[in-house]
Motif scaffolding. Structure first.
Motif, short mmCIF file in Angstrom:
data_model
loop_
_atom_site.label_atom_id
_atom_site.label_comp_id
_atom_site.label_asym_id
_atom_site.label_seq_id
_atom_site.Cartn_x
_atom_site.Cartn_y
_atom_site.Cartn_z
N TYR A 192 12.34 21.18 5.72
CA TYR A 192 13.22 21.90 4.43
C TYR A 192 12.97 21.39 3.13
O TYR A 192 12.69 22.12 2.34
CB TYR A 192 14.70 21.57 4.74
N ILE A 193 12.62 20.12 2.89
CA ILE A 193 12.29 19.55 1.60
C ILE A 193 10.85 20.16 1.31
O ILE A 193 10.96 20.55 -0.10
CB ILE A 193 12.54 18.20 1.55
N SER A 194 10.15 20.23 1.98
CA SER A 194 8.70 20.64 1.84
C SER A 194 8.59 22.33 1.60
O SER A 194 7.71 22.70 0.87
CB SER A 194 7.78 20.12 2.62
N GLN A 195 9.50 22.96 2.32
CA GLN A 195 9.62 24.46 2.17
C GLN A 195 8.10 24.72 2.81
O GLN A 195 7.38 25.83 2.12
CB GLN A 195 9.69 25.00 0.94
N THR A 196 7.89 24.14 3.94
CA THR A 196 6.53 24.67 4.60
C THR A 196 6.76 25.08 6.02
O THR A 196 8.04 24.36 6.56
CB THR A 196 5.37 23.46 4.39
N LEU A 197 6.16 25.58 6.65
CA LEU A 197 5.99 25.91 8.12
C LEU A 197 5.39 24.83 8.82
O LEU A 197 3.99 24.61 8.27
CB LEU A 197 5.26 27.08 8.42
N PRO A 198 5.87 24.09 9.90
CA PRO A 198 5.03 23.28 10.81
C PRO A 198 3.86 24.14 11.47
O PRO A 198 4.09 25.04 11.81
CB PRO A 198 6.03 22.62 11.61
N LEU A 199 3.07 23.21 11.98
CA LEU A 199 1.96 23.78 12.69
C LEU A 199 2.71 23.93 14.31
O LEU A 199 3.33 23.27 14.57
CB LEU A 199 0.92 22.82 13.07
N GLY A 207 0.62 -1.09 -0.03
CA GLY A 207 0.08 -0.08 -0.07
C GLY A 207 0.82 1.15 0.13
O GLY A 207 1.97 1.19 -0.13
N ILE A 208 0.02 2.33 0.16
CA ILE A 208 1.00 3.74 -0.02
C ILE A 208 0.13 4.54 0.84
O ILE A 208 -0.95 4.69 0.69
CB ILE A 208 1.14 4.15 -1.65
N LEU A 209 0.69 5.25 1.70
CA LEU A 209 0.26 6.34 2.43
C LEU A 209 0.15 7.69 1.27
O LEU A 209 1.25 8.14 1.04
CB LEU A 209 1.10 6.83 3.67
N PHE A 210 -1.08 7.92 0.90
CA PHE A 210 -1.32 8.98 0.09
C PHE A 210 -1.24 10.13 0.77
O PHE A 210 -2.22 10.47 1.04
CB PHE A 210 -2.46 8.48 -1.02
N LEU A 211 -0.09 10.55 0.95
CA LEU A 211 0.06 11.85 1.86
C LEU A 211 -0.44 13.12 1.10
O LEU A 211 0.13 13.62 -0.02
CB LEU A 211 1.37 12.01 2.42
N SER A 212 -1.34 14.17 1.80
CA SER A 212 -1.27 15.40 1.39
C SER A 212 -0.87 16.31 2.69
O SER A 212 -1.07 16.10 3.75
CB SER A 212 -2.80 15.68 1.05
N LEU A 213 0.09 17.03 2.57
CA LEU A 213 0.68 17.83 3.46
C LEU A 213 -0.17 18.94 3.91
O LEU A 213 0.20 20.14 3.38
CB LEU A 213 2.12 18.18 3.06
N ILE A 214 -1.16 18.90 4.61
CA ILE A 214 -2.11 19.68 4.88
C ILE A 214 -1.79 20.79 5.94
O ILE A 214 -2.43 21.77 5.94
CB ILE A 214 -3.71 19.02 5.34
N SER A 215 -0.49 20.64 6.38
CA SER A 215 -0.11 21.42 7.43
C SER A 215 0.68 22.69 6.62
O SER A 215 0.94 23.65 7.21
CB SER A 215 0.67 21.19 8.31
N GLY A 216 0.98 22.58 5.42
CA GLY A 216 1.57 23.33 4.51
C GLY A 216 0.83 23.94 3.58
O GLY A 216 -0.55 23.91 3.25
N ARG A 217 1.26 24.87 2.83
CA ARG A 217 0.61 25.60 1.57
C ARG A 217 1.42 25.43 0.27
O ARG A 217 1.51 26.39 -0.50
CB ARG A 217 0.33 27.24 2.03
N PRO A 247 1.58 23.61 -3.21
CA PRO A 247 0.60 22.94 -3.82
C PRO A 247 1.11 21.40 -4.39
O PRO A 247 0.44 20.74 -4.58
CB PRO A 247 0.35 24.01 -4.96
N ASP A 248 2.51 21.46 -4.61
CA ASP A 248 3.13 20.10 -4.90
C ASP A 248 2.96 19.23 -4.19
O ASP A 248 2.63 17.80 -4.65
CB ASP A 248 4.71 20.58 -5.44
N LEU A 249 2.68 19.55 -3.01
CA LEU A 249 2.62 18.48 -1.83
C LEU A 249 1.13 18.30 -1.20
O LEU A 249 0.97 17.42 -0.61
CB LEU A 249 3.40 18.54 -0.58
N LEU A 250 0.55 19.16 -1.94
CA LEU A 250 -1.11 18.97 -1.62
C LEU A 250 -1.78 18.28 -2.74
O LEU A 250 -2.65 17.33 -2.57
CB LEU A 250 -1.75 20.16 -1.51
N ILE A 251 -1.46 18.28 -4.10
CA ILE A 251 -1.92 17.66 -5.10
C ILE A 251 -0.88 17.23 -6.47
O ILE A 251 -1.26 16.39 -7.09
CB ILE A 251 -3.26 18.42 -5.65
N GLY A 252 0.20 18.18 -6.30
CA GLY A 252 1.04 17.81 -7.45
C GLY A 252 1.66 16.52 -7.80
O GLY A 252 1.54 15.94 -8.58
#
Ligand code: GRG
Ligand code: 1GP
Ligand code: MG
Length: 255
Positions: free
Chosen positions: A146-153, A95-105, A107-112
Protein backbone atom coordinates in the motif's frame (compact mmCIF):
# COMPACT_ATOMS: atom_id res chain seq x y z
CA UNK A 1 34.45 -1.65 15.05
CA UNK A 2 35.39 -3.23 11.69
CA UNK A 3 33.78 -0.93 9.09
CA UNK A 4 32.67 -3.94 6.99
CA UNK A 5 31.60 -6.17 9.88
CA UNK A 6 27.95 -6.48 8.83
CA UNK A 7 28.78 -7.10 5.16
CA UNK A 8 31.30 -9.77 6.17
CA UNK A 9 28.85 -11.43 8.48
CA UNK A 10 26.13 -11.53 5.78
CA UNK A 11 28.63 -12.85 3.22
CA UNK A 12 29.83 -15.53 5.58
CA UNK A 13 26.28 -16.86 6.06
CA UNK A 14 25.96 -17.22 2.30
CA UNK A 15 29.42 -18.76 1.89
CA UNK A 16 29.34 -21.23 4.76
CA UNK A 17 25.67 -22.23 4.70
CA UNK A 18 25.34 -21.18 8.35
CA UNK A 19 21.97 -19.63 9.07
CA UNK A 20 21.24 -16.24 10.59
CA UNK A 21 18.40 -14.74 12.58
CA UNK A 22 17.18 -11.14 12.42
CA UNK A 23 14.61 -9.63 14.74
CA UNK A 24 12.55 -6.80 13.28
CA UNK A 25 11.41 -4.09 15.66
CA UNK A 26 8.92 -1.51 14.41
CA UNK A 27 9.61 1.68 16.44
CA UNK A 28 5.92 2.57 16.16
CA UNK A 29 5.12 -0.48 18.26
CA UNK A 30 7.42 0.68 21.08
CA UNK A 31 5.08 2.71 23.26
CA UNK A 32 6.23 1.64 26.72
CA UNK A 33 10.03 1.89 27.08
CA UNK A 34 10.10 -0.02 30.37
CA UNK A 35 8.21 -2.98 28.88
CA UNK A 36 10.52 -2.78 25.85
CA UNK A 37 13.62 -2.92 28.10
CA UNK A 38 12.17 -5.97 29.86
CA UNK A 39 11.61 -7.66 26.49
CA UNK A 40 15.22 -6.89 25.52
CA UNK A 41 16.51 -8.28 28.81
CA UNK A 42 14.49 -11.48 28.29
CA UNK A 43 16.29 -11.94 24.96
CA UNK A 44 19.89 -11.54 26.15
CA UNK A 45 20.52 -15.27 25.69
CA UNK A 46 18.85 -15.60 22.27
CA UNK A 47 21.42 -15.92 19.44
CA UNK A 48 20.08 -13.02 17.37
CA UNK A 49 22.52 -12.00 14.63
CA UNK A 50 20.94 -8.69 13.59
CA UNK A 51 18.28 -6.35 14.87
CA UNK A 52 16.36 -4.54 12.13
CA UNK A 53 14.55 -1.34 13.06
CA UNK A 54 11.97 0.20 10.77
CA UNK A 55 8.43 0.31 9.49
CA UNK A 56 6.29 1.35 6.55
CA UNK A 57 4.87 4.29 8.50
CA UNK A 58 6.43 6.68 10.98
CA UNK A 59 3.98 7.64 13.70
CA UNK A 60 6.41 8.66 16.42
CA UNK A 61 9.85 10.28 16.47
CA UNK A 62 11.44 7.65 18.69
CA UNK A 63 14.02 5.96 16.46
CA UNK A 64 17.05 7.24 18.42
CA UNK A 65 15.42 6.34 21.70
CA UNK A 66 14.58 2.79 20.52
CA UNK A 67 18.14 2.21 19.26
CA UNK A 68 19.59 3.61 22.50
CA UNK A 69 17.46 1.14 24.48
CA UNK A 70 18.56 -1.77 22.30
CA UNK A 71 22.21 -0.79 22.64
CA UNK A 72 21.93 -0.46 26.42
CA UNK A 73 20.87 -4.11 26.75
CA UNK A 74 21.99 -5.99 23.62
CA UNK A 75 25.17 -4.02 22.92
CA UNK A 76 26.85 -6.73 20.81
CA UNK A 77 24.10 -7.19 18.23
CA UNK A 78 24.41 -5.01 15.11
CA UNK A 79 21.41 -2.72 14.66
CA UNK A 80 20.40 -2.11 11.05
CA UNK A 81 17.91 0.47 9.89
CA UNK A 82 15.29 -1.16 7.67
CA UNK A 83 13.81 2.03 6.25
CA UNK A 84 10.37 2.59 4.79
CA UNK A 85 11.61 6.06 3.78
CA UNK A 86 14.44 8.54 4.26
CA UNK A 87 13.01 9.92 7.51
CA UNK A 88 14.04 6.69 9.20
CA UNK A 89 17.63 7.59 9.79
CA UNK A 90 19.68 7.48 12.97
CA UNK A 91 23.40 7.84 13.52
CA UNK A 92 23.09 5.48 16.46
CA UNK A 93 22.55 2.46 14.19
CA UNK A 94 25.44 0.33 12.96
CA UNK A 95 24.21 0.04 9.40
CA UNK A 96 21.35 0.55 6.99
CA UNK A 97 19.74 -1.81 4.51
CA UNK A 98 19.91 0.58 1.57
CA UNK A 99 16.79 -0.90 -0.01
CA UNK A 100 15.83 -0.47 -3.61
CA UNK A 101 12.34 -1.83 -4.26
CA UNK A 102 13.23 -3.64 -7.47
CA UNK A 103 9.95 -5.60 -7.64
CA UNK A 104 8.13 -2.29 -8.13
CA UNK A 105 8.26 0.57 -10.58
CA UNK A 106 8.05 3.44 -8.15
CA UNK A 107 11.09 5.65 -8.90
CA UNK A 108 11.00 7.23 -5.46
CA UNK A 109 11.70 3.79 -3.93
CA UNK A 110 14.23 2.82 -6.55
CA UNK A 111 16.39 5.97 -6.27
CA UNK A 112 14.41 8.95 -4.87
CA UNK A 113 14.50 8.43 -1.08
CA UNK A 114 18.09 7.33 -1.53
CA UNK A 115 19.17 10.69 -2.97
CA UNK A 116 17.53 12.43 -0.01
CA UNK A 117 19.47 10.49 2.61
CA UNK A 118 22.80 9.83 0.82
CA UNK A 119 24.52 13.11 1.88
CA UNK A 120 23.64 12.42 5.52
CA UNK A 121 24.92 8.86 5.26
CA UNK A 122 28.20 10.08 3.81
CA UNK A 123 28.83 11.99 7.05
CA UNK A 124 28.38 8.92 9.27
CA UNK A 125 30.15 5.63 9.86
CA UNK A 126 27.00 3.61 9.21
CA UNK A 127 27.62 0.56 7.05
CA UNK A 128 25.55 0.94 3.90
CA UNK A 129 24.27 -2.37 2.51
CA UNK A 130 22.95 -2.07 -1.06
CA UNK A 131 19.95 -4.39 -0.99
CA UNK A 132 17.50 -5.50 -3.68
CA UNK A 133 14.13 -5.56 -1.97
CA UNK A 134 11.57 -7.84 -3.63
CA UNK A 135 8.00 -7.83 -2.46
CA UNK A 136 6.34 -11.20 -3.12
CA UNK A 137 2.57 -11.71 -3.05
CA UNK A 138 1.77 -13.11 0.40
CA UNK A 139 -1.95 -13.63 -0.22
CA UNK A 140 -3.05 -10.36 1.38
CA UNK A 141 -2.42 -6.66 0.89
CA UNK A 142 0.65 -5.68 2.92
CA UNK A 143 1.54 -2.26 4.31
CA UNK A 144 4.58 -2.21 2.01
CA UNK A 145 2.35 -2.79 -1.00
CA UNK A 146 0.00 0.00 0.00
CA UNK A 147 2.63 2.52 1.05
CA UNK A 148 4.85 1.84 -1.94
CA UNK A 149 1.91 1.75 -4.38
CA UNK A 150 3.57 -1.13 -6.20
CA UNK A 151 2.52 -4.61 -7.31
CA UNK A 152 4.22 -7.54 -5.61
CA UNK A 153 5.86 -10.28 -7.67
CA UNK A 154 3.52 -13.26 -8.15
CA UNK A 155 4.39 -16.10 -5.74
CA UNK A 156 4.03 -18.76 -8.42
CA UNK A 157 6.26 -17.22 -11.09
CA UNK A 158 9.88 -17.91 -10.09
CA UNK A 159 11.06 -16.78 -13.52
CA UNK A 160 9.79 -13.23 -12.88
CA UNK A 161 11.47 -13.11 -9.46
CA UNK A 162 14.71 -14.43 -10.94
CA UNK A 163 14.74 -11.93 -13.83
CA UNK A 164 14.18 -9.17 -11.25
CA UNK A 165 16.92 -10.43 -8.92
CA UNK A 166 19.40 -10.85 -11.79
CA UNK A 167 18.72 -7.30 -12.95
CA UNK A 168 19.38 -6.14 -9.38
CA UNK A 169 22.62 -8.11 -9.29
CA UNK A 170 23.78 -6.64 -12.62
CA UNK A 171 22.99 -3.18 -11.25
CA UNK A 172 25.42 -3.93 -8.42
CA UNK A 173 23.08 -4.77 -5.54
CA UNK A 174 24.90 -7.08 -3.16
CA UNK A 175 22.21 -8.33 -0.79
CA UNK A 176 18.63 -9.37 -1.43
CA UNK A 177 15.56 -9.41 0.74
CA UNK A 178 12.52 -11.46 -0.31
CA UNK A 179 9.57 -10.02 1.53
CA UNK A 180 6.05 -11.45 1.67
CA UNK A 181 5.01 -8.41 3.74
CA UNK A 182 4.69 -8.12 7.47
CA UNK A 183 1.85 -10.38 8.63
CA UNK A 184 1.67 -12.14 5.25
CA UNK A 185 -0.89 -14.92 5.09
CA UNK A 186 1.59 -17.03 3.13
CA UNK A 187 5.35 -16.62 3.58
CA UNK A 188 7.68 -16.56 0.57
CA UNK A 189 7.36 -20.03 -1.04
CA UNK A 190 10.34 -22.40 -0.81
CA UNK A 191 10.31 -22.71 -4.61
CA UNK A 192 11.18 -19.01 -4.99
CA UNK A 193 13.97 -19.18 -2.42
CA UNK A 194 15.42 -22.29 -4.12
CA UNK A 195 15.24 -20.70 -7.54
CA UNK A 196 17.06 -17.57 -6.28
CA UNK A 197 19.81 -19.58 -4.59
CA UNK A 198 20.33 -21.85 -7.60
CA UNK A 199 21.32 -18.86 -9.73
CA UNK A 200 22.54 -16.11 -7.38
CA UNK A 201 25.16 -16.47 -4.65
CA UNK A 202 24.40 -13.20 -2.85
CA UNK A 203 23.22 -13.30 0.77
CA UNK A 204 19.43 -13.66 0.94
CA UNK A 205 17.18 -12.43 3.73
CA UNK A 206 13.63 -13.80 3.82
CA UNK A 207 10.76 -12.44 5.89
CA UNK A 208 7.07 -11.84 6.19
CA UNK A 209 4.54 -14.19 7.78
CA UNK A 210 7.09 -16.55 9.37
CA UNK A 211 5.10 -17.50 12.47
CA UNK A 212 6.61 -20.73 13.75
CA UNK A 213 9.73 -22.88 13.71
CA UNK A 214 8.35 -25.09 10.93
CA UNK A 215 7.99 -22.13 8.56
CA UNK A 216 11.46 -20.88 9.51
CA UNK A 217 13.02 -24.32 8.90
CA UNK A 218 11.34 -24.47 5.48
CA UNK A 219 12.86 -21.09 4.54
CA UNK A 220 16.32 -22.14 5.79
CA UNK A 221 16.17 -25.51 4.00
CA UNK A 222 15.18 -23.79 0.76
CA UNK A 223 18.30 -21.59 1.04
CA UNK A 224 17.44 -18.46 3.04
CA UNK A 225 20.63 -17.22 4.72
CA UNK A 226 18.89 -14.99 7.26
CA UNK A 227 15.24 -15.10 8.32
CA UNK A 228 13.50 -12.00 9.61
CA UNK A 229 10.94 -12.31 12.40
CA UNK A 230 8.73 -9.32 13.21
CA UNK A 231 5.13 -9.84 14.33
CA UNK A 232 5.64 -13.35 15.67
CA UNK A 233 8.43 -12.13 17.99
CA UNK A 234 6.12 -9.48 19.42
CA UNK A 235 3.31 -11.95 20.14
CA UNK A 236 5.61 -14.82 21.18
CA UNK A 237 9.21 -13.80 22.04
CA UNK A 238 9.80 -17.49 22.87
CA UNK A 239 9.93 -18.14 19.11
CA UNK A 240 13.31 -16.34 18.94
CA UNK A 241 14.63 -18.71 21.62
CA UNK A 242 13.18 -21.71 19.76
CA UNK A 243 14.87 -20.63 16.52
CA UNK A 244 18.04 -19.94 18.51
CA UNK A 245 18.02 -23.47 19.98
CA UNK A 246 17.51 -24.91 16.51
CA UNK A 247 20.41 -22.83 15.13
CA UNK A 248 22.68 -23.86 18.01
CA UNK A 249 21.93 -27.53 17.24
CA UNK A 250 22.67 -27.21 13.53
CA UNK A 251 25.79 -25.10 14.17
CA UNK A 252 27.13 -27.75 16.57
CA UNK A 253 26.32 -30.65 14.23
CA UNK A 254 28.02 -28.97 11.27
CA UNK A 255 31.28 -28.44 13.22
C1 GRG B 1 17.14 3.69 1.29
C2 GRG B 1 16.08 4.47 1.91
C3 GRG B 1 16.43 5.55 2.82
C4 GRG B 1 14.81 4.23 1.71
C5 GRG B 1 14.34 3.13 0.85
C6 GRG B 1 12.91 3.00 1.03
C7 GRG B 1 12.32 1.84 0.28
C8 GRG B 1 12.91 1.33 -0.97
C9 GRG B 1 11.23 1.33 0.84
C10 GRG B 1 10.49 0.20 0.25
C11 GRG B 1 9.03 0.25 0.57
C12 GRG B 1 8.67 0.18 2.04
C13 GRG B 1 7.48 0.96 2.45
C14 GRG B 1 9.35 -0.59 2.89
C15 GRG B 1 9.05 -0.78 4.33
C16 GRG B 1 9.80 -1.96 4.83
C17 GRG B 1 9.53 -2.21 6.27
C18 GRG B 1 10.32 -1.45 7.24
C19 GRG B 1 8.60 -3.11 6.63
C20 GRG B 1 8.28 -3.43 8.04
O1 GRG B 1 7.00 -3.86 8.20
P1 GRG B 1 5.69 -2.91 8.15
O2 GRG B 1 5.33 -2.78 6.72
O3 GRG B 1 5.90 -1.67 8.91
O4 GRG B 1 4.67 -3.83 8.84
P2 GRG B 1 3.35 -3.55 9.70
O5 GRG B 1 2.26 -3.24 8.75
O6 GRG B 1 3.15 -4.89 10.38
O7 GRG B 1 3.67 -2.45 10.65
O1 1GP C 1 6.23 -9.17 10.80
P1 1GP C 1 6.57 -10.38 9.98
O2 1GP C 1 5.36 -11.01 9.33
O3 1GP C 1 7.39 -11.37 10.74
O4 1GP C 1 7.48 -9.85 8.77
C1 1GP C 1 8.80 -9.42 9.01
C2 1GP C 1 9.36 -8.59 7.89
O5 1GP C 1 9.72 -9.32 6.76
C3 1GP C 1 8.43 -7.48 7.49
O6 1GP C 1 9.11 -6.55 6.76
MG1 MG D 1 4.96 -1.09 10.68
Amino acid sequence: MNPNAIAQSLQSFALTGNKGLAWLIDPDDVRDLIAFQELLISLTEAPIDFILVGGSLVQQRNLDQVIRSIKSVLSDIPVLIFPGNAIQFSELADGILFLSLISGRNPDLLIGQHVTVAPLLAKTTLEVLPTGYMLIDGGNHSSVQYISQTLPLPADKPELMLATALAGKYLGLQYFYMEAGSGAHQPVPASLIKSFKKHIQAPLLVGGGLRDLTAVKTAYQAGADVVVIGNAAASNPGLLHEIGDFLTTIRISSN
